[in-house]
Design an enzyme around this catalytic site. Structure first.
Site, PDB file in Angstrom:
ATOM      1  N   GLU A  25       1.512   9.383  -9.312  1.00 54.04           N
ATOM      2  CA  GLU A  25       2.726   8.608  -9.759  1.00 54.04           C
ATOM      3  C   GLU A  25       2.531   8.182 -11.311  1.00 54.04           C
ATOM      4  OE1 GLU A  25       3.846   5.042  -7.406  1.00 54.04           O
ATOM      5  OE2 GLU A  25       5.585   4.772  -8.669  1.00 54.04           O
ATOM      6  N   ASN A 172      12.319   7.444  -1.963  1.00 53.63           N
ATOM      7  CA  ASN A 172      11.129   6.815  -1.384  1.00 53.63           C
ATOM      8  C   ASN A 172      11.266   5.250  -1.310  1.00 53.63           C
ATOM      9  OD1 ASN A 172       8.039   6.485  -1.801  1.00 53.63           O
ATOM     10  ND2 ASN A 172       8.851   4.850  -3.221  1.00 53.63           N
ATOM     11  N   GLU A 173      10.631   4.879  -0.300  1.00 51.08           N
ATOM     12  CA  GLU A 173      10.841   3.496   0.208  1.00 51.08           C
ATOM     13  C   GLU A 173      12.250   2.994  -0.170  1.00 51.08           C
ATOM     14  OE1 GLU A 173       7.559   1.306  -1.334  1.00 51.08           O
ATOM     15  OE2 GLU A 173       6.211   2.292   0.161  1.00 51.08           O
ATOM     16  N   TYR A 240      -0.418   1.460   4.285  1.00 49.61           N
ATOM     17  CA  TYR A 240      -1.717   1.139   3.334  1.00 49.61           C
ATOM     18  C   TYR A 240      -2.509   0.017   3.918  1.00 49.61           C
ATOM     19  CZ  TYR A 240       0.424   2.993  -0.869  1.00 49.61           C
ATOM     20  OH  TYR A 240       0.880   3.889  -1.817  1.00 49.61           O
ATOM     21  N   GLU A 296       2.038   8.368   1.885  1.00 46.82           N
ATOM     22  CA  GLU A 296       1.302   7.458   0.856  1.00 46.82           C
ATOM     23  C   GLU A 296       0.530   6.582   1.945  1.00 46.82           C
ATOM     24  OE1 GLU A 296       3.289   4.772  -1.647  1.00 46.82           O
ATOM     25  OE2 GLU A 296       4.595   6.026  -2.107  1.00 46.82           O
ATOM     26  N   GLN A 345      -3.730   6.927  -4.889  1.00 45.85           N
ATOM     27  CA  GLN A 345      -3.382   7.745  -5.329  1.00 45.85           C
ATOM     28  C   GLN A 345      -4.505   8.595  -6.181  1.00 45.85           C
ATOM     29  OE1 GLN A 345       0.068   6.994  -8.145  1.00 45.85           O
ATOM     30  NE2 GLN A 345       1.098   5.589  -6.540  1.00 45.85           N
TER      31      GLN A 345
END
Ligand code: AHR
Length: 490
Positions: A25, A172-173, A240, A296, A345
């Site tokens: 990103e 995204n999200e 996450y 992710e 990432q």
């Protein structure tokens, strides 16, 4: 002695190589400095991409790369990142540190990066603050091979031939940084935007990904699947591992045994989470036309002291190697339903495989795990089972041993994580109906906080593993605590 059975007669599914994918990103020093330094930099580069980082990544294997975000994707306007660099718009990266984004890395540079890495492209479009037309024109710019306004613009900017988009993410999200939407509302937005992600190349090949849930938000999966399942190929889960939750998650290199257990137990929770999301998806998609994509995943700690809190820069230890080893084994086991995953990432952000400091570069323990697991890419997942004891914290417990096995070109690869802090594990592996001729093994292990630094870049590396005895149908081995071991069985 734990029993470990591998059955090469039972091939479950092909493990998509894209499960070993990455994410870059416009965040902190990921793209700028970490990968792209520009043609005029003193750091050796090819067309602006640093040669040390590219060569390390190629050795590890990057099958697919997601770009430009993350949260950045929903405020990225692709036209800012094309044309002559002097004239590119300078914007504020509002999500990530409020720094100036000069847009010198844009669409052309991203495809150059994919070219140098030899990987496929996963482009994430802007739903939150972009228009349907903007998204549609971006796809036309990238993929149309004829006469059209966007194809002409691409050619004017120096690229005659179109590129190929393998995966396209529509937002995204969107439950959070991508617009704070309700699931059904996003579902309708997905359907609308996705309609105009045209098949400009006429090959029907673009794999369409809907913005999925955060961790255990099954309500999001339910709402989006209900409204959109017919139009998507994949739903993107974000998972996450955040020890301590969204308060103080502790530092990457300083943590006690309890924090280690909390981390590893949280990481292992992805297995239940995947199963639960799949069961919600199945209500709407009995034929399993929609895959789960985990675009992710990784650990998220406090940033390194003295660094910009918006840059999410963290070190990477043996604890992260354990998280990578157990997670990749879990993904392999779900190869029938997971088509892609992208660790967050790639460079200098969260659970990175590479860290840089100016012209210096190091490979993290997570890098070494990805490299060890490379033979699983596009291999046949085999049925396998290991007996194990459990480690626990409070009311939670998870297995000490987490494994997967696959076969490709006559070689069986078995990868086993022993996540116990203190206990070695003796295992007896038997490979059904197989005359085992040769076994080779590699290991990554150390103390839980061991890591590489710019002064000591090879403190943690993989080594040949010899603590095993081959037998006619397998081997017996003693796996040290805090280890990931990979066996190549012929
Ligand atoms: O990876 C960092 C951020 O985490 C991403 O931009 C966002 O999608 C997620 O919340």
């Amino acid at each position: 002695m734990e029993k470990y059975l591998i059955n090469p007669n039972h091939k479950i599914a092909v493990i998509s190589k894209d499960i070993y994918g990455h994410f870059s990103e416009h965040l902190g020093r990921n793209i700028y400095e970490g990968i792209y330094v520009g043609e005029d930099s003193d750091i050796p580069n090819k067309n602006g991409m640093r040669t040390d980082v590219i060569s390390a990544l190629k050795e590890m294997g990057v099958p697919v790369l997601r770009w430009p975000g993350g949260c950045f994707a929903d405020e990225y306007h692709w036209m800012d990142g094309i044309g002559s660099k002097e004239n590119r718009k300078k914007i504020i990266n509002t999500h990530w540190g409020g720094v100036v984004e000069n847009n010198s890395f844009g669409t052309h540079e991203f495809f150059e990066l994919c070219d140098q890495l030899g990987c496929d492209a996963y482009i994430n479009g802007n739903v939150g603050s972009g228009s349907v037309r903007e998204m549609s024109e971006w796809v036309e710019y990238m993929e149309f091979d004829g006469t059209s306004p966007m194809a002409e613009l691409r050619k004017k900017n120096g690229r005659e031939k179109p590129w190929t988009i393998k995966y396209f993410g529509v937002g995204n999200e969107n439950w959070g940084c991508g617009g704070n939407m309700e699931p059904e509302f996003y579902g309708n937005e997905f359907n609308k935007y996705n309609t105009f992600v045209r098949d400009y190349a006429g090959r029907g090949h673009i794999y369409r990904i809907a913005s999925g849930p955060n961790k255990t938000d099954y309500n999001w999966t339910e709402g989006v699947m209900k409204v959109s399942h017919r139009h998507m190929n994949g739903l993107a889960l974000h998972y996450y591992t955040v020890p301590g939750g969204w308060g103080d998650h502790g530092f990457a290199t300083e943590f006690d045994d309890d924090k280690y257990l909390e981390t590893i137990i949280d990481a292992y929770g992805i297995d239940d989470c995947i199963n639960h999301h799949l069961s919600v998806m199945d209500k709407y998609d009995r034929e399993h036309k929609v895959d789960l994509v985990i675009d992710e995943w990784g650990t998220w700690y406090n940033v390194e002291p003295g660094t910009n809190p918006g840059f999410l820069y963290q070190q990477n230890t043996i604890r992260d190697a354990m998280v990578a080893g157990l997670t990749l084994n879990i993904f392999n086991k779900h190869a029938d339903r997971i088509s892609m995953a992208n660790i967050a990432q790639m460079v200098n952000v969260l659970q990175s495989v590479i860290l840089t400091d100016g012209e210096k570069m190091i490979k993290t323990p997570t890098y070494h795990v990805f490299k060890m697991f490379k033979p699983h890419q596009n291999a046949n997942l085999l049925s396998s089972y290991i007996t194990t004891d459990f480690i626990s914290r409070g009311g939670d417990k998870i297995p000490s041993l987490i494994e997967s096995a696959s076969e490709k070109d006559g070689v069986i690869t078995s990868t086993i994580a022993n996540v116990s802090l203190t206990e070695s594990k003796e295992i007896k592996c038997q490979v059904a109906d197989t005359d085992v001729k040769d076994v080779k093994a590699e290991i990554i292990t150390g103390k839980k906080e061991d890591h590489n630094t710019f002064e000591d870049p090879e403190n943690v590396i993989t080594q040949e593993f010899t603590e095993f005895t081959k037998s006619s149908d397998g081997f017996t081995a003693k796996l040290p605590p805090l280890s990931v071991v990979s066996f190549a069985i012929k």
